[in-house]
Write a protein that holds these residues in place. Structure first.
Motif, PDB file in Angstrom:
ATOM      1  N   UNK A 187       0.477   9.594  -1.208  1.00 29.78           N
ATOM      2  CA  UNK A 187       1.792   9.959  -1.756  1.00 29.78           C
ATOM      3  C   UNK A 187       1.730  11.212  -2.620  1.00 29.78           C
ATOM      4  N   UNK A 188       0.511  11.547  -3.093  1.00 27.19           N
ATOM      5  CA  UNK A 188       0.370  12.754  -3.922  1.00 27.19           C
ATOM      6  C   UNK A 188       0.716  14.013  -3.137  1.00 27.19           C
ATOM      7  N   UNK A 189       0.614  13.931  -1.802  1.00 25.69           N
ATOM      8  CA  UNK A 189       0.859  15.115  -0.979  1.00 25.69           C
ATOM      9  C   UNK A 189       2.332  15.327  -0.655  1.00 25.69           C
ATOM     10  N   UNK A 190       3.222  14.434  -1.111  1.00 21.60           N
ATOM     11  CA  UNK A 190       4.656  14.591  -0.798  1.00 21.60           C
ATOM     12  C   UNK A 190       5.210  15.835  -1.501  1.00 21.60           C
ATOM     13  N   UNK A 191       6.240  16.473  -0.922  1.00 24.10           N
ATOM     14  CA  UNK A 191       6.850  17.616  -1.614  1.00 24.10           C
ATOM     15  C   UNK A 191       7.418  17.171  -2.967  1.00 24.10           C
ATOM     16  N   UNK A 192       7.380  18.082  -3.965  1.00 19.50           N
ATOM     17  CA  UNK A 192       7.830  17.726  -5.319  1.00 19.50           C
ATOM     18  C   UNK A 192       9.259  17.191  -5.334  1.00 19.50           C
ATOM     19  N   UNK A 193      10.096  17.772  -4.496  1.00 24.20           N
ATOM     20  CA  UNK A 193      11.502  17.339  -4.480  1.00 24.20           C
ATOM     21  C   UNK A 193      11.621  15.865  -4.074  1.00 24.20           C
ATOM     22  N   UNK A 240       0.863  -1.185   0.000  1.00 31.26           N
ATOM     23  CA  UNK A 240       0.000   0.000   0.000  1.00 31.26           C
ATOM     24  C   UNK A 240       0.894   1.227   0.000  1.00 31.26           C
ATOM     25  N   UNK A 241       0.895   1.925  -1.129  1.00 35.50           N
ATOM     26  CA  UNK A 241       1.824   3.041  -1.340  1.00 35.50           C
ATOM     27  C   UNK A 241       1.291   4.293  -0.640  1.00 35.50           C
ATOM     28  N   UNK A 242       2.085   4.817   0.304  1.00 38.46           N
ATOM     29  CA  UNK A 242       1.638   5.992   1.059  1.00 38.46           C
ATOM     30  C   UNK A 242       2.780   6.993   1.161  1.00 38.46           C
ATOM     31  N   UNK A 243       2.484   8.137   1.777  1.00 36.15           N
ATOM     32  CA  UNK A 243       3.545   9.132   1.984  1.00 36.15           C
ATOM     33  C   UNK A 243       4.598   8.585   2.960  1.00 36.15           C
ATOM     34  N   UNK A 244       4.262   7.511   3.697  1.00 35.47           N
ATOM     35  CA  UNK A 244       5.203   6.979   4.688  1.00 35.47           C
ATOM     36  C   UNK A 244       6.208   5.995   4.093  1.00 35.47           C
ATOM     37  N   UNK A 245       5.887   5.435   2.896  1.00 31.29           N
ATOM     38  CA  UNK A 245       6.797   4.395   2.380  1.00 31.29           C
ATOM     39  C   UNK A 245       7.194   4.586   0.917  1.00 31.29           C
ATOM     40  N   UNK A 246       6.871   5.756   0.352  1.00 33.64           N
ATOM     41  CA  UNK A 246       7.237   6.019  -1.041  1.00 33.64           C
ATOM     42  C   UNK A 246       8.742   5.769  -1.237  1.00 33.64           C
ATOM     43  N   UNK A 279      -1.120  -0.279  -4.541  1.00 33.12           N
ATOM     44  CA  UNK A 279      -2.121   0.755  -4.832  1.00 33.12           C
ATOM     45  C   UNK A 279      -1.844   1.916  -3.892  1.00 33.12           C
ATOM     46  N   UNK A 280      -2.136   3.125  -4.342  1.00 36.76           N
ATOM     47  CA  UNK A 280      -1.838   4.281  -3.487  1.00 36.76           C
ATOM     48  C   UNK A 280      -2.967   4.597  -2.515  1.00 36.76           C
ATOM     49  N   UNK A 281      -2.596   5.142  -1.370  1.00 38.06           N
ATOM     50  CA  UNK A 281      -3.592   5.653  -0.418  1.00 38.06           C
ATOM     51  C   UNK A 281      -4.167   6.955  -0.978  1.00 38.06           C
ATOM     52  N   UNK A 282      -5.496   7.071  -0.946  1.00 40.93           N
ATOM     53  CA  UNK A 282      -6.150   8.339  -1.333  1.00 40.93           C
ATOM     54  C   UNK A 282      -6.651   9.044  -0.074  1.00 40.93           C
ATOM     55  N   UNK A 283      -7.111   8.205   0.865  1.00 41.48           N
ATOM     56  CA  UNK A 283      -7.679   8.727   2.106  1.00 41.48           C
ATOM     57  C   UNK A 283      -7.144   7.909   3.275  1.00 41.48           C
ATOM     58  N   UNK A 284      -6.776   8.424   4.405  1.00 41.27           N
ATOM     59  CA  UNK A 284      -6.721   9.833   4.756  1.00 41.27           C
ATOM     60  C   UNK A 284      -5.695  10.588   3.893  1.00 41.27           C
ATOM     61  N   UNK A 285      -6.053  11.781   3.489  1.00 43.27           N
ATOM     62  CA  UNK A 285      -5.239  12.545   2.554  1.00 43.27           C
ATOM     63  C   UNK A 285      -3.809  12.748   3.049  1.00 43.27           C
ATOM     64  N   UNK A 286      -3.641  12.841   4.375  1.00 41.97           N
ATOM     65  CA  UNK A 286      -2.305  13.085   4.934  1.00 41.97           C
ATOM     66  C   UNK A 286      -1.339  11.972   4.551  1.00 41.97           C
ATOM     67  N   UNK A 287      -1.879  10.780   4.251  1.00 44.67           N
ATOM     68  CA  UNK A 287      -1.014   9.650   3.912  1.00 44.67           C
ATOM     69  C   UNK A 287      -0.934   9.404   2.405  1.00 44.67           C
TER      70      UNK A 287
END
Ligand SMILES: C[S@@+](CC[C@H](N)C(=O)[O-])C[C@H]1O[C@@H](n2cnc3c(N)ncnc32)[C@H](O)[C@@H]1O
Ligand code: SF4
Length: 294
Positions: free
Chosen positions: A247-253, A206-212, A237-245
């Motif tokens: 991966x789309x919300x990661x900084x561009x860098x 499960x692809x999230x901002x925590x494990x990208x 598959x990517x997490x969509x909700x909760x939004x904080x997690x």
């Protein structure tokens, strides 16, 4: 509304890209949807006579893990680990056995919470075994396949009927940080037994901002652990909700860094399913929403 519904079944409201995907002509993606036969739709009554091709059976929110990203934030384990996230739940669980009795789809998907700690999992699996359709379980894998009665009595002896998808969100260190209470070693051992016995076996990331950032290490762990000596495959598959997690919300860098890292990894001699999963990781970071692709 009925006309709109009819148009939807006829895909008249869909962009061409979505139609292509449904017809499996999309860009190599997995087919998630199935065309309806309009003959089965009664426009006068709004009734669709056909059996659904897939039925999802929710076994309740009980779980023995408390994963950081889990959208089942009302699971009882979450109550202990993240009391501030608990959502009060009232009423009874819709009985998955009663739902299963009503349908005959091509595929059942059993999930939760953790389906293998659902109190009636034995009876439910027995009922599904006696009905047509393949049965897929989504599971955290925290039991012993060698002793669990559902595996011993039903899944392993009827391997063609079942598929099991084990969730692992990183290499051992990252997985156990995100999936609180998990033992990666135990999950991989269980996945190996299932694959060896001929059960269709997946490992799901499960692809999230925590494990990208940890996808490549996750793949390397699977290669090092000899998972590819067994017939299994990975998917993401990517997490969509909760939004904080998401991966789309990661900084561009950070996104750029991960895309580069995964692209380099794809140049190595890696299995086909890993290549597809790598592409999925990259595309979840490249697009903010589906509309951007179209
Ligand atoms: C909710 S779990 C239920 C089944 C089982 N307990 C498990 O963990 O596999 C089903 C899948 O959803 C994934 N998942 C967890 N949180 C998610 C989220 N916020 N968005 C999308 N998928 C999520 C899990 O990693 C798991 O692969
Ligand atoms: S094991 Fe599954 S249901 Fe349980 S907390 Fe983790 S993702 Fe949620």
């Amino acid at each position: 509304m009925r006309q709109l519904r009819k148009n939807m079944f006829a895909y008249e409201t869909l962009p061409q890209e979505c139609k292509d995907c449904i017809d499996e002509n999309g860009a190599g993606g997995e087919q998630y949807s199935h065309p309806f036969n309009l003959k089965d739709y009664n426009e006068a009554t709004g009734v669709m006579r056909a059996q659904p091709s897939q039925v999802y059976l929710f076994t309740g929110n009980r779980c023995n893990l408390a994963c950081e990203t889990c959208d089942s934030t009302f699971s009882d384990k979450h109550t202990e680990v993240f009391p501030e996230r608990v959502i009060p739940v009232e009423g009874e669980l819709l009985d998955p056995m009663a739902i299963a009795r009503k349908f005959s789809p091509k595929q059942w998907v059993v999930y939760g919470g953790e389906p293998f700690i659902y109190e009636n999992i034995y009876e439910l699996t027995l009922m599904l075994l006696q009905k047509p359709g393949i049965v897929s379980f989504l599971t955290n894998g925290m039991y012993n396949v060698k002793t669990h009665p559902v595996f011993q009595d039903m899944i392993l002896p009827n391997h063609k009927k079942f598929s099991v998808c084990f969730s692992v969100d990183g290499d051992a260190a990252l997985n156990e940080k995100i999936r609180i209470g998990a033992s990666t070693k135990r999950i991989l051992a269980n996945a190996k037994i299932c694959a060896e016995k001929g059960v269709t076996t997946d490992i799901h990331y499960t692809h999230s901002s925590l494990n990208s950032h940890g996808f490549v290490d996750f793949c390397k762990m699977l290669l090092d652990e000899g998972m590819y000596d067994y017939p299994f495959s990975i998917n993401t598959c990517p997490v969509e909700f909760p939004e904080a997690f998401s991966p789309k919300g990661l900084p561009n860098e950070e996104k750029r860094r991960v895309i580069e890292q995964v692209s380099d990894f794809m140049k190595e001699d890696i299995p086909e399913d890993m290549l597809v999963a790598s592409r999925n990781i990259i595309s979840s970071l490249q697009y903010r929403q589906v509309g951007d692709i179209l």
